[in-house]
Design a protein around this motif. Structure first.
Motif, mmCIF file in Angstrom:
data_model
loop_
_atom_site.group_PDB
_atom_site.id
_atom_site.type_symbol
_atom_site.label_atom_id
_atom_site.label_comp_id
_atom_site.label_asym_id
_atom_site.label_seq_id
_atom_site.Cartn_x
_atom_site.Cartn_y
_atom_site.Cartn_z
ATOM 1 N N LEU A 10 0.798 -1.397 0.077
ATOM 2 C CA LEU A 10 0.031 -0.101 -0.079
ATOM 3 C C LEU A 10 0.843 1.403 -0.096
ATOM 4 N N SER A 11 2.160 1.098 -0.043
ATOM 5 C CA SER A 11 2.963 2.344 -0.080
ATOM 6 C C SER A 11 3.315 2.634 -1.325
ATOM 7 N N GLN A 12 3.425 3.785 -1.897
ATOM 8 C CA GLN A 12 3.858 4.226 -3.461
ATOM 9 C C GLN A 12 5.160 3.849 -3.726
ATOM 10 N N HIS A 39 4.574 -3.025 11.825
ATOM 11 C CA HIS A 39 5.704 -4.110 11.727
ATOM 12 C C HIS A 39 6.837 -3.228 11.734
ATOM 13 N N HIS A 40 6.950 -1.951 11.238
ATOM 14 C CA HIS A 40 8.161 -1.179 10.775
ATOM 15 C C HIS A 40 8.764 -0.915 12.259
ATOM 16 N N ARG A 41 7.835 -0.623 13.190
ATOM 17 C CA ARG A 41 8.415 -0.093 14.446
ATOM 18 C C ARG A 41 8.837 -0.961 15.662
ATOM 19 N N THR A 42 8.643 -2.315 15.205
ATOM 20 C CA THR A 42 9.211 -3.506 16.106
ATOM 21 C C THR A 42 10.760 -3.283 16.268
ATOM 22 N N SER A 52 13.298 2.896 10.041
ATOM 23 C CA SER A 52 11.541 2.430 10.047
ATOM 24 C C SER A 52 10.877 2.520 8.928
ATOM 25 N N LEU A 53 11.491 2.712 7.767
ATOM 26 C CA LEU A 53 10.932 3.003 6.629
ATOM 27 C C LEU A 53 10.986 1.799 5.738
ATOM 28 N N VAL A 54 9.939 1.854 4.497
ATOM 29 C CA VAL A 54 10.011 0.682 3.565
ATOM 30 C C VAL A 54 9.853 1.759 2.350
ATOM 31 N N PRO A 55 10.293 1.412 1.049
ATOM 32 C CA PRO A 55 10.901 0.009 0.802
ATOM 33 C C PRO A 55 12.326 0.258 1.065
ATOM 34 N N PHE A 56 12.908 -1.149 1.375
ATOM 35 C CA PHE A 56 14.586 -1.244 1.229
ATOM 36 C C PHE A 56 15.083 -2.645 0.665
ATOM 37 N N ARG A 65 18.258 2.019 1.137
ATOM 38 C CA ARG A 65 16.831 2.540 1.276
ATOM 39 C C ARG A 65 16.860 3.587 0.155
ATOM 40 N N GLU A 66 15.784 3.868 0.067
ATOM 41 C CA GLU A 66 15.164 5.013 -0.961
ATOM 42 C C GLU A 66 14.913 4.512 -2.525
ATOM 43 N N SER A 67 13.840 4.342 -2.769
ATOM 44 C CA SER A 67 13.326 3.681 -3.824
ATOM 45 C C SER A 67 14.208 4.332 -5.315
ATOM 46 N N VAL A 68 14.269 5.560 -5.123
ATOM 47 C CA VAL A 68 15.035 6.221 -6.191
ATOM 48 C C VAL A 68 16.363 5.839 -6.406
ATOM 49 N N LEU A 106 4.856 16.378 -6.477
ATOM 50 C CA LEU A 106 3.816 15.252 -6.622
ATOM 51 C C LEU A 106 3.516 14.544 -5.469
ATOM 52 N N ARG A 107 4.818 13.685 -4.978
ATOM 53 C CA ARG A 107 4.468 12.976 -3.561
ATOM 54 C C ARG A 107 4.021 13.702 -2.574
ATOM 55 N N PHE A 108 4.510 14.810 -2.262
ATOM 56 C CA PHE A 108 4.287 15.300 -1.016
ATOM 57 C C PHE A 108 2.670 15.911 -1.179
HETATM 58 N N1 LIG Z 1 11.649 8.438 0.048
HETATM 59 C C1 LIG Z 1 11.259 7.256 0.535
HETATM 60 C C2 LIG Z 1 10.316 7.243 0.963
HETATM 61 C C3 LIG Z 1 9.875 6.108 2.043
HETATM 62 C C4 LIG Z 1 8.541 6.322 2.899
HETATM 63 O O1 LIG Z 1 8.239 7.356 3.219
HETATM 64 N N2 LIG Z 1 8.176 5.173 3.260
HETATM 65 C C5 LIG Z 1 6.816 5.126 3.969
HETATM 66 C C6 LIG Z 1 5.565 4.441 3.217
HETATM 67 S S1 LIG Z 1 5.128 5.164 1.775
HETATM 68 C C7 LIG Z 1 7.022 4.685 5.515
HETATM 69 O O2 LIG Z 1 7.893 3.550 5.398
HETATM 70 N N3 LIG Z 1 6.246 5.184 6.153
HETATM 71 C C8 LIG Z 1 6.513 4.556 7.796
HETATM 72 C C9 LIG Z 1 6.454 5.790 8.499
HETATM 73 O O3 LIG Z 1 6.397 6.818 8.452
HETATM 74 O O4 LIG Z 1 6.414 5.286 9.788
HETATM 75 C C10 LIG Z 1 11.310 6.309 -0.856
HETATM 76 O O5 LIG Z 1 11.182 6.677 -1.976
HETATM 77 O O6 LIG Z 1 11.736 5.034 -0.759
#
Ligand SMILES: N[C@@H](CCC(=O)N[C@@H](CS)C(=O)NCC(=O)O)C(=O)O
Length: 231
Positions: A10-12, A39-42, A52-56, A65-68, A106-108
């Motif tokens: 569900l994450s872009q 699950h990302h905060r465990t 604590s961010l996805v994707p990686f 990390r960071e999709s780009v 766009l994303r923001f």
């Molecule tokens: N700039 C990062 C963005 C990563 C990001 O913001 N991931 C979000 C999901 S879209 C996330 O993991 N959020 C968890 C949180 O904010 O707790 C990328 O493009 O990979």
């Protein structure tokens, strides 16, 4: 070597990367991280990704990390067709120009709409302030109009011609997101509609696979409680 891919569909940016991996036939192991369930905060997850961010991804000891950045890395490291991120400097510069705009342009705004109108009410149980809703809708519409009237003004199949680039995947997966809270950026924007149709046609069945859960949430017009249980 198989890529370890940590994501929530569900994450872009996760959907973007999922599509990129599939379209390029790169083998990967799925590690589904359900953000709504935290699950990302465990502690277990933080051991492998402290921010604590996805994707990686992880491959051969390389954690990225960071999709780009991940897609640029894969374009350099793997046998990936040149059209995704051409080696020619001028073509690459145009893609980078879009990608830099896309973060804030766009994303923001689209993510703010999603957060204000959907995610935060779900997580907190509180209705958003009317002023926040209006602000987020107005930002999102400005951004979608810039796509329609500027980036897509030359009526090409994709942003940079007849071939997909990483910029198209990033754009499409962001533009899909607001449908989950009842706003489809395609409506009233013919160029954007044609563009999104072109991307979907070129990337299916993976496009529909990546958007399956998003589509089912969007189509069912679920109650907030039902949406929460689907996340
Ligand atoms: N700039 C990062 C963005 C990563 C990001 O913001 N991931 C979000 C999901 S879209 C996330 O993991 N959020 C968890 C949180 O904010 O707790 C990328 O493009 O990979």
């Amino acid at each position: 070597m198989t890529i370890q891919f940590y994501y929530d569909i569900l994450s872009q940016p996760c959907r973007t990367l999922y599509l990129f991996l599939k379209l390029n036939n790169l083998s990967f192991n799925k590690h589904v991280i359900n953000l709504a369930k935290g699950h990302h905060r465990t502690e277990e997850f933080k051991k492998i990704n402290p921010i604590s961010l996805v994707p990686f991804i992880e491959e051969n000891g390389v954690i990225l990390r960071e999709s780009v950045g991940i897609m640029r890395y894969l374009c350099r490291e793997k046998n990936i067709p040149d059209h995704w991120y051409p080696k020619d400097h001028k073509s690459q510069a145009k893609i980078d120009e879009f990608i830099e705009w896309h973060h804030i342009g766009l994303r923001f705004p689209l993510t703010m709409f999603f957060r204000v109108c959907h995610l935060e009410p779900l997580l907190t149980g509180k209705e958003p302030l009317k002023s926040d809703v209006e602000w987020s809708i107005s930002g999102m519409k400005i951004s979608c109009n810039v796509m329609e009237n500027f980036w897509l003004s030359n009526d090409r199949k994709f942003l940079f011609g007849d071939h997909l680039t990483i910029a198209d995947l990033l754009a499409a997966m962001e533009i899909e997101q607001p449908r989950m809270c009842g706003y489809d950026p395609r409506n009233g924007r013919p160029k954007l509609t044609a563009y999104m149709n072109n991307i979907r046609a070129e990337t299916n069945p993976y496009y529909d696979e990546a958007c399956e859960l998003l589509n089912s949430i969007s189509a069912k017009k679920l109650s907030k409680q039902e949406i929460k249980s689907n996340l």
